[in-house]
Design a protein around this motif. Structure first.
Motif, PDB file in Angstrom:
ATOM      1  N   HIS A   1      -1.420 -10.141  -1.283  1.00 58.01           N
ATOM      2  CA  HIS A   1      -1.708 -10.631  -2.626  1.00 58.01           C
ATOM      3  C   HIS A   1      -2.914  -9.876  -3.168  1.00 58.01           C
ATOM      4  CE1 HIS A   1       0.108 -14.850  -1.609  1.00 58.01           C
ATOM      5  NE2 HIS A   1       0.923 -13.856  -1.340  1.00 58.01           N
ATOM      6  N   LEU A   2      -2.752  -9.294  -4.347  1.00 55.24           N
ATOM      7  CA  LEU A   2      -3.849  -8.584  -4.994  1.00 55.24           C
ATOM      8  C   LEU A   2      -3.920  -8.935  -6.471  1.00 55.24           C
ATOM      9  CD1 LEU A   2      -3.633  -5.069  -3.311  1.00 55.24           C
ATOM     10  CD2 LEU A   2      -5.614  -6.592  -3.299  1.00 55.24           C
TER      11      LEU A   2
ATOM     12  N   HIS B   1       7.360  -1.313   6.286  1.00 56.94           N
ATOM     13  CA  HIS B   1       7.628  -1.788   4.932  1.00 56.94           C
ATOM     14  C   HIS B   1       6.731  -2.972   4.643  1.00 56.94           C
ATOM     15  CE1 HIS B   1      11.236   0.631   4.214  1.00 56.94           C
ATOM     16  NE2 HIS B   1      11.366   0.530   5.519  1.00 56.94           N
ATOM     17  N   GLY B   2       6.050  -2.921   3.499  1.00 61.32           N
ATOM     18  CA  GLY B   2       5.181  -4.005   3.087  1.00 61.32           C
ATOM     19  C   GLY B   2       5.402  -4.316   1.622  1.00 61.32           C
ATOM     20  N   VAL B   3       4.953  -5.491   1.220  1.00 58.83           N
ATOM     21  CA  VAL B   3       5.112  -5.952  -0.153  1.00 58.83           C
ATOM     22  C   VAL B   3       3.725  -6.279  -0.707  1.00 58.83           C
ATOM     23  CG1 VAL B   3       6.092  -7.748  -1.641  1.00 58.83           C
ATOM     24  CG2 VAL B   3       7.378  -6.936   0.355  1.00 58.83           C
ATOM     25  N   VAL B   4       3.480  -5.823  -1.931  1.00 56.89           N
ATOM     26  CA  VAL B   4       2.267  -6.193  -2.650  1.00 56.89           C
ATOM     27  C   VAL B   4       2.683  -7.070  -3.818  1.00 56.89           C
ATOM     28  CG1 VAL B   4       0.297  -5.376  -3.990  1.00 56.89           C
ATOM     29  CG2 VAL B   4       1.121  -4.019  -2.048  1.00 56.89           C
ATOM     30  N   LEU B   5       2.112  -8.266  -3.886  1.00 56.03           N
ATOM     31  CA  LEU B   5       2.324  -9.148  -5.024  1.00 56.03           C
ATOM     32  C   LEU B   5       1.035  -9.143  -5.835  1.00 56.03           C
ATOM     33  CD1 LEU B   5       4.136 -12.212  -3.390  1.00 56.03           C
ATOM     34  CD2 LEU B   5       5.159 -10.217  -4.521  1.00 56.03           C
ATOM     35  N   TYR B   6       1.126  -8.622  -7.047  1.00 57.49           N
ATOM     36  CA  TYR B   6      -0.015  -8.515  -7.946  1.00 57.49           C
ATOM     37  C   TYR B   6       0.179  -9.481  -9.094  1.00 57.49           C
ATOM     38  CZ  TYR B   6      -2.957  -6.518 -11.667  1.00 57.49           C
ATOM     39  OH  TYR B   6      -3.858  -6.331 -12.672  1.00 57.49           O
TER      40      TYR B   6
END
Length: 191
Positions: free
Chosen positions: A94-95, A5-10
């Motif tokens: 972070h993207l 499980h991963g999180v992307v914060l855009y």
């Protein structure tokens, strides 16, 4: 079925990605910001500094998931780095580009919770100046690019959208954590 499980914060610069990531880590130490490779100069904290030669070797091996250039540097999400991040816990990436999200989601098998953190251009300017960024003008140009990116990819589906000018960092963090927990519970029920 993967249990990664991963999180992307855009979002644009100064939308709260660093603040939320730090708070997630305080909430649960398994959350950790993914340190992208950086080829270039300037700030090194939070990055794994690399060289153009090392980048070419990763590209030749097919281990570059996504790379982009901003602020005169190249930033890379690499397969070996992601492997190590998942072994350690829940990476938070972070993207600022939807293409980067798509490359990550399509190029690395995991359950990715994708979160849009937003703030106005004026708020980005204020926050950037308040934290003493020497390159506020470049960050505003990045905000403009992020806004354009969102307009081009208007059909992008988000697991969560938060306006960080209207929501406290603690509430935002809890909401992100709840999305991750919801995905984990749904996966457990589906077994």
């Amino acid at each position: 079925m993967t249990s990664k499980h991963g999180v992307v914060l855009y979002g644009p610069p100064a939308a709260g990605k660093d603040t939320v990531t730090a708070a997630l880590n305080q909430l649960d130490p398994r959350y950790a910001q993914f340190a992208r490779l950086k080829v270039g100069s300037g700030k090194s904290s939070g990055y794994r500094m690399s060289t153009a030669e090392q980048l070419h070797l990763l590209e030749a091996a097919g281990d570059v998931i996504y790379a982009n250039t901003r602020y005169g540097n190249t930033y890379v999400i690499d397969r070996p780095g992601l492997d190590a991040a998942f072994e350690a816990g829940v990476p938070v990436i972070h993207l600022g580009q939807v293409d980067g999200i798509r490359a990550l989601v399509d190029g690395y098998p995991a359950h990715w919770d994708v979160v849009l953190l937003w703030c106005s251009r004026e708020e980005t300017a204020r926050r950037s100046e308040d934290r003493g960024d020497p390159d506020t003008a470049a960050r505003l140009a990045a905000w403009d690019a992020t806004r354009k990116d969102l307009d081009v990819h208007a059909a992008m589906a988000w697991d969560l959208t938060v306006d960080t000018t209207m929501t406290s960092p603690d509430e935002t963090t809890q909401r992100v954590h709840d999305v991750v927990l919801g995905r984990v519970k749904a996966e457990e029920l589906g077994r």
